[in-house]
Motif scaffolding. Sequence first.
Motif, PDB file in Angstrom:
ATOM      1  N   HIS A 141     -42.300  34.711 -11.863  1.00 51.38           N
ATOM      2  CA  HIS A 141     -43.249  34.135 -12.833  1.00 51.38           C
ATOM      3  C   HIS A 141     -43.258  34.999 -14.075  1.00 51.38           C
ATOM      4  O   HIS A 141     -43.324  36.238 -13.984  1.00 51.38           O
ATOM      5  CB  HIS A 141     -44.650  34.075 -12.221  1.00 51.38           C
ATOM      6  N   ASP A 142     -43.159  34.382 -15.240  1.00 58.20           N
ATOM      7  CA  ASP A 142     -43.208  35.087 -16.506  1.00 58.20           C
ATOM      8  C   ASP A 142     -44.612  34.959 -17.088  1.00 58.20           C
ATOM      9  O   ASP A 142     -45.043  33.865 -17.462  1.00 58.20           O
ATOM     10  CB  ASP A 142     -42.172  34.514 -17.486  1.00 58.20           C
ATOM     11  N   ARG A 143     -45.323  36.043 -17.154  1.00 57.64           N
ATOM     12  CA  ARG A 143     -46.726  36.005 -17.577  1.00 57.64           C
ATOM     13  C   ARG A 143     -46.883  35.586 -19.033  1.00 57.64           C
ATOM     14  O   ARG A 143     -47.844  34.904 -19.400  1.00 57.64           O
ATOM     15  CB  ARG A 143     -47.367  37.380 -17.369  1.00 57.64           C
ATOM     16  N   GLU A 144     -45.945  35.988 -19.861  1.00 56.76           N
ATOM     17  CA  GLU A 144     -46.060  35.705 -21.300  1.00 56.76           C
ATOM     18  C   GLU A 144     -45.991  34.205 -21.575  1.00 56.76           C
ATOM     19  O   GLU A 144     -46.757  33.670 -22.370  1.00 56.76           O
ATOM     20  CB  GLU A 144     -44.955  36.434 -22.058  1.00 56.76           C
ATOM     21  N   THR A 145     -45.068  33.515 -20.925  1.00 54.92           N
ATOM     22  CA  THR A 145     -44.874  32.084 -21.182  1.00 54.92           C
ATOM     23  C   THR A 145     -45.553  31.195 -20.152  1.00 54.92           C
ATOM     24  O   THR A 145     -45.728  30.004 -20.395  1.00 54.92           O
ATOM     25  CB  THR A 145     -43.381  31.741 -21.194  1.00 54.92           C
ATOM     26  N   GLY A 146     -45.895  31.759 -18.983  1.00 54.20           N
ATOM     27  CA  GLY A 146     -46.459  30.950 -17.906  1.00 54.20           C
ATOM     28  C   GLY A 146     -45.417  30.210 -17.086  1.00 54.20           C
ATOM     29  O   GLY A 146     -45.766  29.451 -16.178  1.00 54.20           O
ATOM     30  N   ARG A 147     -44.127  30.423 -17.385  1.00 55.35           N
ATOM     31  CA  ARG A 147     -43.074  29.723 -16.645  1.00 55.35           C
ATOM     32  C   ARG A 147     -42.853  30.358 -15.282  1.00 55.35           C
ATOM     33  O   ARG A 147     -42.981  31.576 -15.123  1.00 55.35           O
ATOM     34  CB  ARG A 147     -41.765  29.746 -17.435  1.00 55.35           C
ATOM     35  N   SER A 148     -42.474  29.507 -14.315  1.00 50.54           N
ATOM     36  CA  SER A 148     -42.124  29.972 -12.980  1.00 50.54           C
ATOM     37  C   SER A 148     -40.751  29.425 -12.610  1.00 50.54           C
ATOM     38  O   SER A 148     -40.424  28.280 -12.953  1.00 50.54           O
ATOM     39  CB  SER A 148     -43.151  29.513 -11.948  1.00 50.54           C
ATOM     40  N   ALA A 149     -39.959  30.240 -11.938  1.00 45.67           N
ATOM     41  CA  ALA A 149     -38.606  29.852 -11.537  1.00 45.67           C
ATOM     42  C   ALA A 149     -38.441  30.022 -10.038  1.00 45.67           C
ATOM     43  O   ALA A 149     -38.974  30.964  -9.441  1.00 45.67           O
ATOM     44  CB  ALA A 149     -37.566  30.685 -12.286  1.00 45.67           C
ATOM     45  N   PHE A 150     -37.686  29.106  -9.440  1.00 44.88           N
ATOM     46  CA  PHE A 150     -37.452  29.086  -7.999  1.00 44.88           C
ATOM     47  C   PHE A 150     -35.941  28.983  -7.771  1.00 44.88           C
ATOM     48  O   PHE A 150     -35.278  28.135  -8.364  1.00 44.88           O
ATOM     49  CB  PHE A 150     -38.164  27.898  -7.356  1.00 44.88           C
ATOM     50  N   VAL A 151     -35.417  29.834  -6.906  1.00 48.38           N
ATOM     51  CA  VAL A 151     -33.972  29.932  -6.709  1.00 48.38           C
ATOM     52  C   VAL A 151     -33.642  29.939  -5.221  1.00 48.38           C
ATOM     53  O   VAL A 151     -34.323  30.604  -4.436  1.00 48.38           O
ATOM     54  CB  VAL A 151     -33.420  31.226  -7.357  1.00 48.38           C
ATOM     55  N   VAL A 152     -32.590  29.213  -4.861  1.00 44.97           N
ATOM     56  CA  VAL A 152     -31.999  29.294  -3.526  1.00 44.97           C
ATOM     57  C   VAL A 152     -30.494  29.460  -3.689  1.00 44.97           C
ATOM     58  O   VAL A 152     -29.854  28.688  -4.417  1.00 44.97           O
ATOM     59  CB  VAL A 152     -32.313  28.047  -2.680  1.00 44.97           C
ATOM     60  N   LEU A 153     -29.929  30.475  -3.027  1.00 42.29           N
ATOM     61  CA  LEU A 153     -28.494  30.720  -3.030  1.00 42.29           C
ATOM     62  C   LEU A 153     -27.942  30.550  -1.620  1.00 42.29           C
ATOM     63  O   LEU A 153     -28.592  30.926  -0.645  1.00 42.29           O
ATOM     64  CB  LEU A 153     -28.163  32.140  -3.514  1.00 42.29           C
ATOM     65  N   ASP A 154     -26.748  30.013  -1.536  1.00 42.07           N
ATOM     66  CA  ASP A 154     -26.030  29.844  -0.272  1.00 42.07           C
ATOM     67  C   ASP A 154     -24.686  30.545  -0.407  1.00 42.07           C
ATOM     68  O   ASP A 154     -23.789  30.075  -1.102  1.00 42.07           O
ATOM     69  CB  ASP A 154     -25.836  28.353   0.030  1.00 42.07           C
ATOM     70  N   GLY A 155     -24.552  31.698   0.234  1.00 48.27           N
ATOM     71  CA  GLY A 155     -23.337  32.490   0.107  1.00 48.27           C
ATOM     72  C   GLY A 155     -22.105  31.762   0.611  1.00 48.27           C
ATOM     73  O   GLY A 155     -22.160  31.049   1.619  1.00 48.27           O
ATOM     74  N   VAL A 156     -21.006  31.945  -0.098  1.00 47.53           N
ATOM     75  CA  VAL A 156     -19.727  31.365   0.315  1.00 47.53           C
ATOM     76  C   VAL A 156     -19.040  32.389   1.218  1.00 47.53           C
ATOM     77  O   VAL A 156     -18.540  33.411   0.755  1.00 47.53           O
ATOM     78  CB  VAL A 156     -18.852  31.024  -0.905  1.00 47.53           C
ATOM     79  N   GLY A 157     -19.042  32.112   2.518  1.00 48.41           N
ATOM     80  CA  GLY A 157     -18.528  33.063   3.490  1.00 48.41           C
ATOM     81  C   GLY A 157     -19.665  33.690   4.277  1.00 48.41           C
ATOM     82  O   GLY A 157     -20.850  33.415   4.030  1.00 48.41           O
TER      83      GLY A 157
END
Length: 347
Positions: A141-157
């Motif tokens: 979460h970025d406090r300055e802008t109020g934006r939130s980001a969500f990430v999911v990674l799936d490793g290759v191997g």
Amino acid sequence: MTSAILLWPGGRTQPLRLHPRRESRGWDIDLCVEGASPYPLGRQATLHAGLARGPVNNPARQIWMSLTGGSHPPVLRGPVVFTGPADRDGNLTPLPSESADVVQRVANLMNGLVRTGPFTASAAQARGERTYQCDAHAIRHDRETGRSAFVVLDGVGATSDVHHFVRRYAPRIAQGAAQTGSPNQALLAARIAANADRQTRGATATAVVAVLDPRHSYVHIAWCGDARAYRVSRFGAAIPLTADHVRAAQLHRHGLPAGGRGLRSWSASSIAAGSIAQRFVERRYMSRLLLCTDGVYAPLERWHRLGPILDGAEDAKGAAAQCVREAVAAAGADPGNGTALVVDLHR
């Protein structure tokens, strides 16, 4: 006559017809944009922005990133005009239809911006029968802008190098997406960093990223490979928001046979290389968002359980946990890594 589009900070657009004479076109643009200066956006368009006054034109900034593949725009204020690029003689060309479609689509999404309400999010993981957990997730979460980001990674191997790669890059991508508001740009930045990073030892991962911005009425999603995002429809169905980048799809587009089962599931894109796609989804169509790896969606879709779980779970925590628990059970004797990140969007 050169066609152009005038874009206001709120997302409203109107078509412009510029004078056929080259020397008069700048005057025509300056009637709408005081002190206009051109910013070439590659071979796709030219943005004419004026003096740094008036409200920030966030639709123009989003269009800039869409047309340039994620490069960070300057702060654009007030109305702007989009035209085609200049030719060799310096004459402005008509705005290409593909670029005009991007301008109109983003403007429509951002017209009448609303502040989003709060959200709740939760993630669950299972290692399955694998030696290493090569999935990863992150929320920033970025406090300055109020934006939130969500990430999911799936490793290759399924190696220790892949395990360390996803644990290192998931929070990095989430932080970049929250700061810039562009999941596409965050994935491109991760690609540059990973390809220059000797510690990755060739490891990579597929990814899906979503950004919530309290100033916008949409959710911005980007992905590479076969990590997926879903929303829940009002009828309880799980609606995919992403389209897998897999080898079979590439062959099909070129009219070639997709081949055996292995090709159908072979990812054709990752953080290291390949396509990065993005889309904007109106928030009003979304009450619950799921980001997940194939270790979750593949077994659940096979048994038609994804929609019922997402629709029936009481909260994000219960939905994520149930997705992973049932995916492991449905995978049978050899379950792999599985990760589910669920975001409940409150109105």
